[in-house]
Structure formats: structure tokens, C-alpha cells
Design a protein around this motif. Structure first.
Motif, short mmCIF file in Angstrom:
data_model
loop_
_atom_site.label_atom_id
_atom_site.label_comp_id
_atom_site.label_asym_id
_atom_site.label_seq_id
_atom_site.Cartn_x
_atom_site.Cartn_y
_atom_site.Cartn_z
N LEU A 55 44.46 54.78 39.31
CA LEU A 55 44.32 55.76 38.22
C LEU A 55 43.81 57.09 38.76
CD1 LEU A 55 42.79 53.39 35.54
CD2 LEU A 55 45.01 54.55 35.36
N VAL A 56 42.84 57.05 39.64
CA VAL A 56 42.28 58.28 40.22
C VAL A 56 43.34 59.01 41.04
CG1 VAL A 56 40.58 59.17 41.86
CG2 VAL A 56 39.90 57.48 40.15
N LYS A 57 44.21 58.27 41.73
CA LYS A 57 45.27 58.87 42.53
C LYS A 57 46.26 59.69 41.69
CE LYS A 57 45.35 55.65 46.40
NZ LYS A 57 46.10 54.57 47.06
N LEU A 58 46.28 59.45 40.38
CA LEU A 58 47.16 60.23 39.51
C LEU A 58 46.74 61.69 39.48
CD1 LEU A 58 47.54 57.80 36.46
CD2 LEU A 58 49.22 58.25 38.28
N GLY A 59 45.49 61.96 39.83
CA GLY A 59 45.01 63.33 39.91
C GLY A 59 44.81 64.01 38.56
N LYS A 60 44.57 63.22 37.53
CA LYS A 60 44.37 63.79 36.20
C LYS A 60 42.88 63.99 35.94
CE LYS A 60 48.75 62.30 34.65
NZ LYS A 60 49.57 61.75 33.63
N ALA A 61 42.57 64.90 35.05
CA ALA A 61 41.18 65.27 34.78
C ALA A 61 40.55 64.29 33.78
CB ALA A 61 41.11 66.70 34.25
N TYR A 62 40.30 63.08 34.27
CA TYR A 62 39.68 62.05 33.44
C TYR A 62 38.59 61.34 34.22
CZ TYR A 62 43.38 62.27 29.94
OH TYR A 62 44.23 62.68 28.96
N LYS A 63 37.59 60.87 33.47
CA LYS A 63 36.66 59.88 33.97
C LYS A 63 37.17 58.55 33.44
CE LYS A 63 32.55 62.77 33.82
NZ LYS A 63 31.19 62.90 33.28
N TYR A 64 37.17 57.53 34.28
CA TYR A 64 37.71 56.24 33.88
C TYR A 64 36.63 55.16 33.89
CZ TYR A 64 42.29 58.31 34.88
OH TYR A 64 43.39 59.12 34.89
N ILE A 65 36.76 54.26 32.96
CA ILE A 65 35.95 53.04 32.92
C ILE A 65 36.95 51.90 32.86
CG2 ILE A 65 34.25 51.68 31.63
CD1 ILE A 65 33.43 54.47 30.36
N VAL A 66 36.83 50.94 33.77
CA VAL A 66 37.74 49.80 33.80
C VAL A 66 36.91 48.52 33.72
CG1 VAL A 66 39.55 48.60 35.08
CG2 VAL A 66 39.39 51.09 35.23
N THR A 67 37.25 47.65 32.78
CA THR A 67 36.58 46.36 32.65
C THR A 67 37.61 45.25 32.79
OG1 THR A 67 36.82 46.17 30.25
CG2 THR A 67 34.86 47.32 31.07
N CYS A 68 37.15 44.10 33.25
CA CYS A 68 38.06 42.97 33.44
C CYS A 68 37.31 41.67 33.14
CB CYS A 68 38.58 42.95 34.88
SG CYS A 68 39.65 41.55 35.25
N ALA A 69 37.96 40.81 32.40
CA ALA A 69 37.42 39.47 32.14
C ALA A 69 38.51 38.45 32.43
CB ALA A 69 36.97 39.34 30.69
N VAL A 70 38.15 37.42 33.16
CA VAL A 70 39.07 36.32 33.45
C VAL A 70 38.38 35.04 32.99
CG1 VAL A 70 40.26 35.01 35.25
CG2 VAL A 70 40.07 37.49 35.45
N VAL A 71 39.09 34.27 32.18
CA VAL A 71 38.53 33.02 31.67
C VAL A 71 39.55 31.90 31.84
CG1 VAL A 71 36.97 34.10 30.00
CG2 VAL A 71 39.28 33.44 29.30
N GLN A 72 39.02 30.71 31.94
CA GLN A 72 39.90 29.54 32.02
C GLN A 72 40.59 29.35 30.67
OE1 GLN A 72 37.87 25.94 33.13
NE2 GLN A 72 39.77 24.95 33.76
N ARG A 73 41.86 29.08 30.74
CA ARG A 73 42.63 28.89 29.51
C ARG A 73 42.16 27.62 28.81
NH1 ARG A 73 48.79 30.50 28.90
NH2 ARG A 73 48.96 30.03 26.70
#
Length: 116
Positions: A55-73
Motif C-alpha cells: 500500500l505504501v509503495k502506491l505513493g499515495k498521501a495516506y496513513k494506513y492501518i492494517v489489521t488481520c485475524a485468522v481463526v480456525q474454521r
């Protein structure tokens, strides 16, 4: 003094572009894997770090927050929600849901425009 105006094509967050980036990252990390609790920390860290880097490599003027959750099905499912108070003309969010036969993954991206 004149105010800085971003070009029209950069005003709104492009959720489709972000979703494609995140999907590729999730597929690259979890594709072909079965749920293993011992790998969750490594997998989630890799997904958020790779997604953020792309996302940062896109070079756009944004601050990003990325969250991820992985759970057993399971039969109980997996539910999540978020809410934001921001400028809907420039800020945005996208959610990527990924699953296979043994696990579910939810990645959220929040993009907050940097106003210069």
C-alpha cells in the motif's frame, strides 16, 4: 497563500485497489496452508506487513492501518465489526474475507488522507 489540492483522481480512497493488494498478500501467505495455531503469529504478521508495504509503495498521501485475524474454521462462525468517524470524501476502508476448509481470515485496511 493557496491551499494544496490533491489531483481529482487521488481524492477518494480506492478500495478495489487495496482489496486486490491484500488478497494477493493473503493468498501468498495462507494459500495451500491448513490451520496451525503455532503459525498464526507469523502468518498474521506477514499479512499485515506485506499489505502495508505494498500500500505504501502506491505513493499515495495516506496513513494506513492494517489489521488481520485468522481463526480456525468452526460451526460457530466468525463475526467482526468496525466503525469510523472521518472524512468520507477522502478517507476509506476495505475488508477482505478469505477462507479455506480449515480457517477464516479477515483483513481490514483503514486509509486516512494526509492533508498538506
Amino acid at each position: 497563500m493557496e491551499e494544496y489540492q490533491r489531483p481529482c483522481d487521488e481524492i477518494a480512497f480506492n478500495a478495489d485497489e487495496a482489496q486486490n493488494i491484500v488478497k494477493e498478500c493473503v493468498d501468498g501467505v495462507l494459500g495451500g496452508e491448513d490451520y496451525n495455531q503455532d503459525n498464526i503469529n507469523q502468518w498474521t504478521a506477514s499479512i499485515v506487513e506485506q499489505s502495508l508495504a505494498h500500500l505504501v509503495k502506491l505513493g499515495k498521501a495516506y496513513k494506513y492501518i492494517v489489521t488481520c485475524a485468522v481463526v480456525q474454521r468452526s460451526a460457530y462462525g466468525f463475526h467482526t465489526a468496525s466503525s469510523c468517524f472521518w472524512d468520507t470524501t477522502s478517507d476509506g476502508t476495505c475488508t477482505v474475507r478469505w477462507e479455506n476448509r480449515t480457517m477464516n481470515c479477515i483483513v481490514n485496511v483503514f486509509a486516512i488522507a494526509i492533508v498538506l
